[in-house]
Motif scaffolding. Structure first.
Motif, PDB file in Angstrom:
ATOM      1  N   SER A 172       0.833  -1.206   0.000  1.00 25.23           N
ATOM      2  CA  SER A 172       0.000   0.000   0.000  1.00 25.23           C
ATOM      3  C   SER A 172       0.869   1.257   0.000  1.00 25.23           C
ATOM      4  O   SER A 172       0.531   2.240  -0.670  1.00 25.23           O
ATOM      5  CB  SER A 172      -0.953   0.006   1.195  1.00 25.23           C
ATOM      6  OG  SER A 172      -0.239   0.112   2.398  1.00 25.23           O
ATOM      7  N   LEU A 173       1.988   1.249   0.710  1.00 25.54           N
ATOM      8  CA  LEU A 173       2.904   2.390   0.662  1.00 25.54           C
ATOM      9  C   LEU A 173       3.509   2.557  -0.731  1.00 25.54           C
ATOM     10  O   LEU A 173       3.614   3.675  -1.241  1.00 25.54           O
ATOM     11  CB  LEU A 173       4.016   2.225   1.697  1.00 25.54           C
ATOM     12  CG  LEU A 173       3.634   2.465   3.140  1.00 25.54           C
ATOM     13  CD1 LEU A 173       4.835   2.243   4.041  1.00 25.54           C
ATOM     14  CD2 LEU A 173       3.062   3.843   3.346  1.00 25.54           C
ATOM     15  N   VAL A 174       3.905   1.448  -1.352  1.00 26.67           N
ATOM     16  CA  VAL A 174       4.452   1.508  -2.711  1.00 26.67           C
ATOM     17  C   VAL A 174       3.391   2.022  -3.673  1.00 26.67           C
ATOM     18  O   VAL A 174       3.689   2.828  -4.567  1.00 26.67           O
ATOM     19  CB  VAL A 174       4.978   0.123  -3.141  1.00 26.67           C
ATOM     20  CG1 VAL A 174       5.316   0.081  -4.620  1.00 26.67           C
ATOM     21  CG2 VAL A 174       6.202  -0.252  -2.317  1.00 26.67           C
ATOM     22  N   GLY A 175       2.160   1.602  -3.512  1.00 26.63           N
ATOM     23  CA  GLY A 175       1.077   2.085  -4.362  1.00 26.63           C
ATOM     24  C   GLY A 175       0.834   3.576  -4.193  1.00 26.63           C
ATOM     25  O   GLY A 175       0.596   4.285  -5.170  1.00 26.63           O
ATOM     26  N   CYS A 176       0.916   4.071  -2.977  1.00 27.73           N
ATOM     27  CA  CYS A 176       0.756   5.515  -2.740  1.00 27.73           C
ATOM     28  C   CYS A 176       1.859   6.309  -3.419  1.00 27.73           C
ATOM     29  O   CYS A 176       1.599   7.328  -4.064  1.00 27.73           O
ATOM     30  CB  CYS A 176       0.751   5.814  -1.243  1.00 27.73           C
ATOM     31  SG  CYS A 176      -0.714   5.232  -0.380  1.00 27.73           S
ATOM     32  N   VAL A 177       3.093   5.837  -3.295  1.00 24.57           N
ATOM     33  CA  VAL A 177       4.211   6.515  -3.948  1.00 24.57           C
ATOM     34  C   VAL A 177       4.045   6.475  -5.463  1.00 24.57           C
ATOM     35  O   VAL A 177       4.288   7.462  -6.159  1.00 24.57           O
ATOM     36  CB  VAL A 177       5.556   5.887  -3.508  1.00 24.57           C
ATOM     37  CG1 VAL A 177       6.716   6.405  -4.344  1.00 24.57           C
ATOM     38  CG2 VAL A 177       5.795   6.160  -2.036  1.00 24.57           C
ATOM     39  N   TRP A 178       3.593   5.345  -5.994  1.00 25.24           N
ATOM     40  CA  TRP A 178       3.391   5.196  -7.439  1.00 25.24           C
ATOM     41  C   TRP A 178       2.317   6.168  -7.937  1.00 25.24           C
ATOM     42  O   TRP A 178       2.482   6.805  -8.979  1.00 25.24           O
ATOM     43  CB  TRP A 178       3.019   3.762  -7.760  1.00 25.24           C
ATOM     44  CG  TRP A 178       2.734   3.534  -9.208  1.00 25.24           C
ATOM     45  CD1 TRP A 178       3.610   3.635 -10.245  1.00 25.24           C
ATOM     46  CD2 TRP A 178       1.474   3.187  -9.767  1.00 25.24           C
ATOM     47  NE1 TRP A 178       2.960   3.367 -11.418  1.00 25.24           N
ATOM     48  CE2 TRP A 178       1.649   3.086 -11.162  1.00 25.24           C
ATOM     49  CE3 TRP A 178       0.215   2.951  -9.229  1.00 25.24           C
ATOM     50  CZ2 TRP A 178       0.619   2.757 -12.015  1.00 25.24           C
ATOM     51  CZ3 TRP A 178      -0.810   2.617 -10.090  1.00 25.24           C
ATOM     52  CH2 TRP A 178      -0.606   2.525 -11.459  1.00 25.24           C
ATOM     53  N   ILE A 179       1.228   6.316  -7.202  1.00 25.19           N
ATOM     54  CA  ILE A 179       0.167   7.246  -7.589  1.00 25.19           C
ATOM     55  C   ILE A 179       0.679   8.685  -7.563  1.00 25.19           C
ATOM     56  O   ILE A 179       0.378   9.486  -8.453  1.00 25.19           O
ATOM     57  CB  ILE A 179      -1.052   7.084  -6.651  1.00 25.19           C
ATOM     58  CG1 ILE A 179      -1.728   5.747  -6.901  1.00 25.19           C
ATOM     59  CG2 ILE A 179      -2.040   8.221  -6.816  1.00 25.19           C
ATOM     60  CD1 ILE A 179      -2.408   5.610  -8.234  1.00 25.19           C
ATOM     61  N   ILE A 180       1.470   9.036  -6.555  1.00 28.76           N
ATOM     62  CA  ILE A 180       2.018  10.393  -6.473  1.00 28.76           C
ATOM     63  C   ILE A 180       2.964  10.657  -7.637  1.00 28.76           C
ATOM     64  O   ILE A 180       2.906  11.714  -8.274  1.00 28.76           O
ATOM     65  CB  ILE A 180       2.720  10.604  -5.112  1.00 28.76           C
ATOM     66  CG1 ILE A 180       1.679  10.625  -3.993  1.00 28.76           C
ATOM     67  CG2 ILE A 180       3.541  11.880  -5.121  1.00 28.76           C
ATOM     68  CD1 ILE A 180       2.268  10.568  -2.604  1.00 28.76           C
ATOM     69  N   VAL A 181       3.838   9.712  -7.953  1.00 27.23           N
ATOM     70  CA  VAL A 181       4.775   9.878  -9.068  1.00 27.23           C
ATOM     71  C   VAL A 181       4.022   9.979 -10.387  1.00 27.23           C
ATOM     72  O   VAL A 181       4.343  10.816 -11.236  1.00 27.23           O
ATOM     73  CB  VAL A 181       5.800   8.722  -9.085  1.00 27.23           C
ATOM     74  CG1 VAL A 181       6.609   8.717 -10.372  1.00 27.23           C
ATOM     75  CG2 VAL A 181       6.713   8.818  -7.885  1.00 27.23           C
ATOM     76  N   ALA A 182       3.000   9.143 -10.582  1.00 26.05           N
ATOM     77  CA  ALA A 182       2.216   9.203 -11.817  1.00 26.05           C
ATOM     78  C   ALA A 182       1.468  10.527 -11.912  1.00 26.05           C
ATOM     79  O   ALA A 182       1.327  11.088 -13.006  1.00 26.05           O
ATOM     80  CB  ALA A 182       1.233   8.037 -11.873  1.00 26.05           C
ATOM     81  N   GLY A 183       1.000  11.053 -10.814  1.00 27.32           N
ATOM     82  CA  GLY A 183       0.298  12.336 -10.827  1.00 27.32           C
ATOM     83  C   GLY A 183       1.211  13.499 -11.131  1.00 27.32           C
ATOM     84  O   GLY A 183       0.803  14.472 -11.779  1.00 27.32           O
ATOM     85  N   VAL A 184       2.447  13.431 -10.689  1.00 26.03           N
ATOM     86  CA  VAL A 184       3.392  14.515 -10.946  1.00 26.03           C
ATOM     87  C   VAL A 184       3.835  14.509 -12.405  1.00 26.03           C
ATOM     88  O   VAL A 184       4.056  15.553 -13.006  1.00 26.03           O
ATOM     89  CB  VAL A 184       4.608  14.389  -9.997  1.00 26.03           C
ATOM     90  CG1 VAL A 184       5.739  15.308 -10.407  1.00 26.03           C
ATOM     91  CG2 VAL A 184       4.182  14.688  -8.578  1.00 26.03           C
ATOM     92  N   ARG A 185       3.929  13.344 -13.008  1.00 27.05           N
ATOM     93  CA  ARG A 185       4.420  13.229 -14.385  1.00 27.05           C
ATOM     94  C   ARG A 185       3.420  13.741 -15.419  1.00 27.05           C
ATOM     95  O   ARG A 185       3.820  14.132 -16.508  1.00 27.05           O
ATOM     96  CB  ARG A 185       4.748  11.779 -14.711  1.00 27.05           C
ATOM     97  CG  ARG A 185       6.003  11.299 -14.058  1.00 27.05           C
ATOM     98  CD  ARG A 185       6.328   9.918 -14.522  1.00 27.05           C
ATOM     99  NE  ARG A 185       7.544   9.430 -13.872  1.00 27.05           N
ATOM    100  CZ  ARG A 185       8.015   8.225 -14.026  1.00 27.05           C
ATOM    101  NH1 ARG A 185       7.395   7.365 -14.794  1.00 27.05           N
ATOM    102  NH2 ARG A 185       9.117   7.865 -13.407  1.00 27.05           N
ATOM    103  N   HIS A 186       2.147  13.694 -15.123  1.00 32.60           N
ATOM    104  CA  HIS A 186       1.120  14.054 -16.097  1.00 32.60           C
ATOM    105  C   HIS A 186       0.466  15.378 -15.717  1.00 32.60           C
ATOM    106  O   HIS A 186       0.116  15.599 -14.567  1.00 32.60           O
ATOM    107  CB  HIS A 186       0.062  12.951 -16.192  1.00 32.60           C
ATOM    108  CG  HIS A 186       0.649  11.632 -16.602  1.00 32.60           C
ATOM    109  ND1 HIS A 186       1.065  11.367 -17.878  1.00 32.60           N
ATOM    110  CD2 HIS A 186       0.900  10.515 -15.888  1.00 32.60           C
ATOM    111  CE1 HIS A 186       1.548  10.139 -17.941  1.00 32.60           C
ATOM    112  NE2 HIS A 186       1.457   9.597 -16.741  1.00 32.60           N
ATOM    113  N   ALA A 187       0.292  16.216 -16.721  1.00 30.79           N
ATOM    114  CA  ALA A 187      -0.307  17.534 -16.495  1.00 30.79           C
ATOM    115  C   ALA A 187      -1.799  17.390 -16.214  1.00 30.79           C
ATOM    116  O   ALA A 187      -2.467  16.492 -16.735  1.00 30.79           O
ATOM    117  CB  ALA A 187      -0.087  18.418 -17.707  1.00 30.79           C
ATOM    118  N   ASP A 188      -2.312  18.292 -15.413  1.00 24.92           N
ATOM    119  CA  ASP A 188      -3.732  18.303 -15.087  1.00 24.92           C
ATOM    120  C   ASP A 188      -4.412  19.304 -16.014  1.00 24.92           C
ATOM    121  O   ASP A 188      -4.627  20.460 -15.657  1.00 24.92           O
ATOM    122  CB  ASP A 188      -3.926  18.679 -13.624  1.00 24.92           C
ATOM    123  CG  ASP A 188      -5.357  18.501 -13.171  1.00 24.92           C
ATOM    124  OD1 ASP A 188      -6.114  17.800 -13.873  1.00 24.92           O
ATOM    125  OD2 ASP A 188      -5.702  19.052 -12.124  1.00 24.92           O
TER     126      ASP A 188
END
Length: 77
Positions: A32-48
């Motif tokens: 779950s911690l790895v998944g949270c980090v993955w979601i944060i990294v994916a969110g930073v890489r893509h523009a909103d």
């Protein structure tokens, strides 16, 4: 009263590191911690980027209605 070493010697399968439920809990926590980090990294890489829709999305208005623009401020001196 018995010392904890005597109990562990009599029941070698009861040590904390031999409990599968404990390891399952640790694995779920780590994933779950790895998944949270993955979601944060994916969110930073893509523009909103804003979505152009004529109607509200999930009940949230597309633009602010009745919003007044604040007057421009003077630059600091």
């Amino acid at each position: 009263m018995q010392a904890s070493g005597d109990i562990a010697a009599r029941h070698p399968g009861s040590a904390w590191y031999r409990q599968p439920v404990l390891w399952l809990g640790i694995a779920v926590f780590v994933f779950s911690l790895v998944g949270c980090v993955w979601i944060i990294v994916a969110g930073v890489r893509h523009a909103d980027t804003p979505v152009q829709t004529p109607h509200t999305v999930f009940g949230v208005p597309v633009s602010a209605h009745g919003r007044t623009v604040p007057p421009p401020s003077d630059p600091p001196r």
